[in-house]
Design an enzyme around this catalytic site. Structure first.
Site, mmCIF file in Angstrom:
data_model
loop_
_atom_site.group_PDB
_atom_site.id
_atom_site.type_symbol
_atom_site.label_atom_id
_atom_site.label_comp_id
_atom_site.label_asym_id
_atom_site.label_seq_id
_atom_site.Cartn_x
_atom_site.Cartn_y
_atom_site.Cartn_z
ATOM 1 N N LYS A 1 0.852 -1.188 0.000
ATOM 2 C CA LYS A 1 0.000 0.000 0.000
ATOM 3 C C LYS A 1 0.889 1.241 0.000
ATOM 4 C CE LYS A 1 -0.946 2.597 2.580
ATOM 5 N NZ LYS A 1 -0.811 3.836 3.412
ATOM 6 N N SER B 1 -9.547 16.013 5.241
ATOM 7 C CA SER B 1 -10.894 16.568 5.398
ATOM 8 C C SER B 1 -11.960 15.609 4.882
ATOM 9 C CB SER B 1 -10.967 17.919 4.699
ATOM 10 O OG SER B 1 -10.534 17.795 3.362
ATOM 11 N N THR C 1 8.648 0.399 1.768
ATOM 12 C CA THR C 1 7.547 1.309 1.483
ATOM 13 C C THR C 1 6.701 1.498 2.724
ATOM 14 O OG1 THR C 1 5.643 1.705 0.125
ATOM 15 C CG2 THR C 1 6.004 -0.544 0.807
#
EC number: 2.3.1.35
Lengths: 412, 412
Positions: free
Chosen positions: A186, A412, A197
């Protein structure tokens, strides 16, 4: 929309004997999404990992490193890995460590092992307290659906800003022994792994002694996750874990085994594919760029120059615009920090187009040729330095409006 | 639209006795814009400069360095500087050097001096041949309008992607001697000067011996243009030139002069303002960010951390979005390359708001307070490392959609 990266097909992801996977929707940050993953290992499995070198390494990274070290010191083997998304548990100080350890203790209680036998991982927003109660509450559901067949769900359960799950599988036959390997990864932003990663897990069913696996994981990372960058931001939570379940017939007891190289290359190949999937799904990526530096004095200087090109916002926006403003690449080479670089020995190619010769514009270079290559979705920049025999390759993507939008809106 | 950076007023830019300025519209890249600048010095003037450390340093940079070195070796003094926009003359090999020298020869013929007494500068696109014929054709017009009063025109003549001209002026009185100084700068992208910005010129009318001026220009650059970054891209053409015309009454013969520090501080102050104007007009900038690292073990490590924060695309997009996603700043600190950094001794402030304490979230930190500061157009990030007494400050801007738009469209 990932660049030339088809969605993995759940049926193509092969179960790996010796590792069961469960997941849950724990509501860690948002409701109704898979955000909790448990991977349970069979007795006899070995685990090795590489972790971020970020000094603000997350609490779960610290705990995972300590628990792996305990195994190396003769402690009981690792029994399970647990991963949550929605919160990185990084920049969280002492309470962050307590929360990571509490997660381990809760899972250990469910699995009947010691808390030290659990490796915890987190990914998400930094500097916010981990909602450990939600994780603990979600663990029984994840344990309840443990099965060999959950790799696609596992890939989905570790996604954050990824637009699609990342997973790959293959079976190799080494001297008559079949080895099945499946991995997931991911990451889409904060990607310039410095050992690994954001998160990558790769399991296979050979039996591999711990010192061999330790060496194998470093080799695989150095040739996969450590060759990619999206934005040059090394995450606080980078982890790449290799799991040898030992459920198959291949056994590798030491590094001189005649089968080691074959296994190493197969694992590395799969890891490279998982790493490249992260770039193809890079935040806002519209192009997949391969940067190869050849004829360097050392691999280190080749990597320096490759990353300098790969991190330049000016180079990345030119790729986004399909604009062959290739002088920006020369500028990035020039400030890469190779202080004795003689640019008059340097040539540059864009795919098959010879752009720069002896540090200047190739007299035969036509802008139309550069333009043709820049419009492709896969582009290779090749630079020859004329200094030696070393080389290095780095994979990256362009910088688009969508990158700004995603990262201006992420929380957000 | 530059951030809180009013347009300079032409009438406020003071002529500096001993330096005349002429300009022309030479049509180098586009018609009908000032793109050629000549600055002619009075006899007795001294000139010192700092230049890019980019290995692909442009042909005019190589020629200017050589011509300054010739003066140091006892050659005839510098008579004029010539600047073109529209083409960087970088990555242009041998023909680029020939074109830069041809520019010098043409201006020297007009002014009646040797070609070595001219310093050439270029800024614009890299890897494209310099249209030297247009420059040579434009020089007579520039020489024809040489006057003391052209500073505002000079600031306009060196603009590329700048949205407004950058200039400042002041008069200081040092021990009864009045010193008038005026400077101009340009740059909005490819800005992480490594010795100086894209282009900056600052002239004053004191008489300063060459070794003193050499030292002064390095000090001023290190405290101004070498503390700014927009995108981390060090240009091939960075140059910052200091000109002491000698037309005034102040004389500084050596570094121990009682007046040296006063002059140095005044020059540095003006240079800092010119450098900050570049950030305020940074491509797509909506915010001006000051990053101060304190309590470091060395200035170098403080600068490393400050630049790591300033270059992080994730930090920069969070500023653009006014999103207090401040864990991204911690991540950038963590990967800055200070390998023995103990994050448990680290505190972070956003203006007056205490965000991180001992490496974790300050328990009293309220998101609303971070949000309030993030909405400002001027923000200071202050980090204390708890390692020593060194400190460093870097100025930068945010990363907006407009940056991508500008740099995807720059050549079209």
């Amino acid at each position: 929309m990932a660049v030339n990266s088809p969605l993995p097909v759940a049926a193509d992801l092969k179960p790996v004997n010796g590792i069961e996977i469960g997941f849950a929707q724990a509501g860690i940050k948002k409701p109704n999404r898979k955000d909790l993953l448990v991977m349970k290992l069979a007795p006899g499995a070995t685990v090795a990992g590489v972790f971020t070198k970020n000094r603000f390494c997350a609490a779960p990274v610290q705990v995972s490193k300590a628990n792996l070290a305990a195994v190396a010191d003769g402690g009981a083997p690792i029994v399970a890995l647990v991963v949550n998304t929605g919160n990185a548990n990084a920049g969280t100080g002492e309470s962050g460590l307590a929360n990571a350890n509490q997660t381990c203790a809760a899972l250990a209680a469910l699995l009947g092992c010691g808390a030290q036998q659990i490796l915890p991982f987190s990914t998400g927003v930094i500097l916010e307290p981990l909602p450990v109660d939600r994780i603990v509450a979600g663990l029984p559901a994840a344990v309840a659906n443990l099965t060999l067949d959950n790799w696609f769900n596992a890939a989905e359960a570790i996604m954050t800003t990824d637009t699609q799950p990342k997973a790959a599988s293959r079976t190799v036959v080494i001297d008559g022994h079949s080895v099945t390997m499946t991995g997931i990864s991911k990451g889409a932003g904060m990607i310039k792994p410095n050992m690994a990663t954001m998160l990558g897990y790769l399991a296979f069913d050979a039996k591999v002694a711990q010192p061999v696996l330790d060496q194998l994981v470093r080799h695989a990372a150095d040739h996969s996750f450590n060759c990619i960058t999206i934005d040059g931001d090394t995450s606080t939570n980078d982890s790449f874990m290799l799991i040898a379940t030992g459920a198959g017939s291949l056994e590798i007891a030491d590094i001189d085994s005649p089968h080691y190289e074959a296994l190493r290359d197969a694992v590395t190949d799969l890891a490279r594919g998982l790493a490249q999937m992260i770039i193809r799904d890079g935040e806002g990526a519209t192009k997949f760029i391969t940067i190869t530096i050849e004829q360097g004095g050392s691999v280190e200087e080749c990597r320096k120059i490759a990353y300098s090109i790969a991190h330049s916002p000016l180079v990345k926006t030119a790729f986004f615009a399909s604009d062959p403003n290739l002088g920006r690449i020369l500028a990035a080479i020039g400030y890469a920090g190779v202080d004795d670089l003689d640019v008059t020995k340097l040539d540059m190619y864009l795919d098959d187009v010879w752009v720069a010769q002896s540090g200047g514009r190739n007299p035969d270079y036509q802008e139309a040729d550069g333009q043709r290559v820049m419009q492709q979705s896969e582009i290779t920049v090749r630079v020859t330095l004329g200094r030696g025999n070393a080389s290095a390759t780095v994979w990256t993507c362009d910088l688009s409006h969508e990158y700004v939008t995603i990262n201006a809106d992420y929380r957000s």
